[in-house]
Design an enzyme around this catalytic site. Structure first.
Site, PDB file in Angstrom:
ATOM      1  CG  HIS A   1      10.248  -3.419 -16.391  1.00  0.00           C
ATOM      2  ND1 HIS A   1       9.882  -2.346 -17.159  1.00  0.00           N
ATOM      3  CD2 HIS A   1      10.334  -2.956 -15.124  1.00  0.00           C
ATOM      4  CE1 HIS A   1       9.754  -1.281 -16.388  1.00  0.00           C
ATOM      5  NE2 HIS A   1      10.027  -1.619 -15.149  1.00  0.00           N
TER       6      HIS A   1
ATOM      7  CB  ILE B   1       3.667  -3.573 -10.045  1.00  0.00           C
ATOM      8  CG1 ILE B   1       2.233  -3.616 -10.599  1.00  0.00           C
ATOM      9  CG2 ILE B   1       4.392  -2.341 -10.575  1.00  0.00           C
ATOM     10  CD1 ILE B   1       1.440  -2.311 -10.411  1.00  0.00           C
TER      11      ILE B   1
ATOM     12  CB  SER C   1      -0.912  -0.014   1.238  1.00  0.00           C
ATOM     13  OG  SER C   1      -1.658  -1.192   1.263  1.00  0.00           O
TER      14      SER C   1
ATOM     15  CB  ILE D   1       2.583   1.530  -7.043  1.00  0.00           C
ATOM     16  CG1 ILE D   1       3.924   2.030  -7.587  1.00  0.00           C
ATOM     17  CG2 ILE D   1       1.690   1.051  -8.197  1.00  0.00           C
ATOM     18  CD1 ILE D   1       4.717   1.001  -8.370  1.00  0.00           C
TER      19      ILE D   1
HETATM   20  P1  A3D Z   1       6.764   1.638  -1.801  1.00  0.00           P
HETATM   21  O1  A3D Z   1       6.098   2.973  -1.776  1.00  0.00           O
HETATM   22  O2  A3D Z   1       7.977   1.438  -0.988  1.00  0.00           O
HETATM   23  O3  A3D Z   1       5.658   0.540  -1.411  1.00  0.00           O
HETATM   24  C1  A3D Z   1       5.978  -0.794  -1.210  1.00  0.00           C
HETATM   25  C2  A3D Z   1       5.161  -1.275  -0.036  1.00  0.00           C
HETATM   26  O4  A3D Z   1       5.395  -2.663   0.133  1.00  0.00           O
HETATM   27  C3  A3D Z   1       5.530  -0.594   1.288  1.00  0.00           C
HETATM   28  O5  A3D Z   1       4.393   0.050   1.835  1.00  0.00           O
HETATM   29  C4  A3D Z   1       5.994  -1.750   2.175  1.00  0.00           C
HETATM   30  O6  A3D Z   1       5.623  -1.612   3.540  1.00  0.00           O
HETATM   31  C5  A3D Z   1       5.291  -2.921   1.522  1.00  0.00           C
HETATM   32  N1  A3D Z   1       5.899  -4.214   1.855  1.00  0.00           N
HETATM   33  C6  A3D Z   1       7.215  -4.500   2.039  1.00  0.00           C
HETATM   34  N2  A3D Z   1       7.347  -5.815   2.335  1.00  0.00           N
HETATM   35  C7  A3D Z   1       6.093  -6.349   2.330  1.00  0.00           C
HETATM   36  C8  A3D Z   1       5.583  -7.644   2.554  1.00  0.00           C
HETATM   37  N3  A3D Z   1       6.397  -8.671   2.872  1.00  0.00           N
HETATM   38  N4  A3D Z   1       4.255  -7.827   2.454  1.00  0.00           N
HETATM   39  C9  A3D Z   1       3.417  -6.807   2.148  1.00  0.00           C
HETATM   40  N5  A3D Z   1       3.848  -5.550   1.933  1.00  0.00           N
HETATM   41  C10 A3D Z   1       5.176  -5.328   2.007  1.00  0.00           C
HETATM   42  O7  A3D Z   1       7.141   1.229  -3.310  1.00  0.00           O
HETATM   43  P2  A3D Z   1       6.343   1.573  -4.658  1.00  0.00           P
HETATM   44  O8  A3D Z   1       4.897   1.396  -4.421  1.00  0.00           O
HETATM   45  O9  A3D Z   1       6.861   2.842  -5.219  1.00  0.00           O
HETATM   46  O10 A3D Z   1       6.917   0.394  -5.600  1.00  0.00           O
HETATM   47  C11 A3D Z   1       6.580  -0.947  -5.354  1.00  0.00           C
HETATM   48  C12 A3D Z   1       7.353  -1.890  -6.269  1.00  0.00           C
HETATM   49  O11 A3D Z   1       7.010  -1.639  -7.636  1.00  0.00           O
HETATM   50  C13 A3D Z   1       8.875  -1.783  -6.191  1.00  0.00           C
HETATM   51  O12 A3D Z   1       9.451  -3.073  -6.220  1.00  0.00           O
HETATM   52  C14 A3D Z   1       9.228  -1.023  -7.466  1.00  0.00           C
HETATM   53  O13 A3D Z   1      10.545  -1.291  -7.904  1.00  0.00           O
HETATM   54  C15 A3D Z   1       8.206  -1.587  -8.405  1.00  0.00           C
HETATM   55  N6  A3D Z   1       7.964  -0.798  -9.619  1.00  0.00           N
HETATM   56  C16 A3D Z   1       7.787  -1.490 -10.769  1.00  0.00           C
HETATM   57  C17 A3D Z   1       7.539  -0.827 -11.946  1.00  0.00           C
HETATM   58  C18 A3D Z   1       7.338  -1.597 -13.210  1.00  0.00           C
HETATM   59  O14 A3D Z   1       7.136  -1.019 -14.246  1.00  0.00           O
HETATM   60  C19 A3D Z   1       7.396  -3.042 -13.194  1.00  0.00           C
HETATM   61  C20 A3D Z   1       7.471   0.573 -11.957  1.00  0.00           C
HETATM   62  C21 A3D Z   1       7.641   1.250 -10.754  1.00  0.00           C
HETATM   63  C22 A3D Z   1       7.896   0.549  -9.575  1.00  0.00           C
END
Ligand code: A3D
Length: 320
Positions: free
Chosen positions: A176, A119, A11, A14
């Site tokens: 990717h 993602i 949460s 993204i």
């Molecule tokens: P962020 O805002 O850090 O959110 C990730 C969330 O995951 C945090 O709230 C954490 O507390 C939670 N989390 C960590 N470990 C666990 C777990 N074991 N179980 C449940 N929740 C957990 O990151 P974000 O939202 O910016 O990005 C999330 C992911 O998407 C990252 O791995 C990025 O690298 C990836 N991402 C991928 C793309 C693609 O195009 C594929 C683009 C942008 C980001």
């Protein structure tokens, strides 16, 4: 008819954006899950209070308990850590693999009939691992990357040609990562091939090559600018398009990290390919003709994905 349930595992940036978009579009009720205590509950409360202003009906709840994702129709996984400046997506492998294990087991036990969109990076390896850990059928687990990478390519082309982004149909294949393959030969400006359009507009081949390169590094450019975390608006909107294709049985042809067995000379790998998404999940992988250069670029990209899968197997012996 009961509302659909959209569960968001992770949460953070993204996840929160996904919840807002899904609520605005009234795609269903939304469950925000995270290991951080209080945070998904707080975001759910905040987002719920957008409802009266924006005029949407969606029940949004936050939880730290996998039991609350039971009955989910669509699950979008962003759990894990994002990149920091200077990091490659592959640097996230070890930590996010452990996260995929927990998430996969949570889905298996609580929502095995869901359509799951991953993602979390490094995307092609994480979606493969998530499928392995969840045990769901391959057509029900897919990775989001190609829609985003193609949107980046389309944006840069629209800017260069000074035309509407709505008329740019851009196409990116492969993993990717920095080896992804923006396929210029299948990219058109409302049906007009990019090469022809570039001639009409007096845009050189070097400029197109520079746009291809910028697309490949598009995620890193944003990581560098933000200084903390990675892109979230466009990744969220791209995953929502995939979720809508599934829920509405739209049969959209979207570039997604799908399971490819046989086509493109691949044998059981998740990688970015054009995919029909409908009520059956990823219903069909479309194999297109590629030039020799495009084929060899795709091979470099899929080799990089295969290397990551080997690294995953080395880190977790349950993955074979
Ligand atoms: P962020 O805002 O850090 O959110 C990730 C969330 O995951 C945090 O709230 C954490 O507390 C939670 N989390 C960590 N470990 C666990 C777990 N074991 N179980 C449940 N929740 C957990 O990151 P974000 O939202 O910016 O990005 C999330 C992911 O998407 C990252 O791995 C990025 O690298 C990836 N991402 C991928 C793309 C693609 O195009 C594929 C683009 C942008 C980001």
């Amino acid at each position: 008819m009961a509302r659909k349930i959209i569960a968001l595992i992770g949460s953070g940036m993204i996840g929160g954006t996904l919840a807002h978009l899904a609520a605005k579009k009234e795609m269903g009720d939304i469950v925000l899950f995270d290991i951080a205590e209080g945070m998904p509950q707080g975001k759910a409360l905040d987002l719920s209070q957008c409802g009266p202003v924006e005029g949407f009906d969606a029940r949004i709840t936050g939880t730290n308990d996998y039991a609350d994702i039971a009955g989910a129709d669509v699950i979008i996984v962003t759990a894990g850590v994002p990149r920091k400046p200077g990091m490659s997506r592959d640097d996230l492998l070890g930590i996010n693999l452990k996260v995929m294990k927990q998430v996969g087991e949570g889905i298996k036990a609580n929502a095995p009939d869901a359509f799951v969109i991953c993602i979390t990076n490094p995307l092609d390896a994480m979606v493969w691992a998530l499928r392995e850990f969840s045990g769901l059928p391959h057509n029900k687990v897919v990775g989001m990357a190609g829609v985003l990478d193609s949107a980046r390519f389309a944006t840069f082309l629209a800017w260069e040609f000074d035309v509407s982004v709505k008329d740019v149909n851009a196409f990116v294949l492969g993993g990717h990562g920095d080896t992804m393959v923006p396929v210029t030969s299948y990219t058109t400006i409302n049906g007009i091939p990019v090469k022809d359009f570039a001639k009409i507009k007096g845009v050189s081949e070097d400029r197109i090559d520079a746009i291809v390169d910028r697309t490949r590094k598009g995620g890193g450019e944003i990581v560098g600018l933000l200084g903390n975390g990675s892109a979230y608006y466009a990744p969220a909107t791209s995953a929502i398009a995939m979720a809508e294709a599934y829920l509405g049985d739209q049969k959209r042809v979207l570039p997604c990290a799908s399971y490819v067995e046989g086509k493109y000379g691949l044998d059981g790998l998740y990688v970015g390919v054009p995919t029909v998404i409908g009520a059956g999940g990823t219903e069909e992988v479309i194999e297109i003709d590629l030039s020799d250069e495009e084929k060899s670029n795709l091979k470099v990209s899929t080799d990089a994905v295969e290397e990551l899968l080997e690294a995953c197997k080395g880190l977790d012996s349950s993955l074979t």
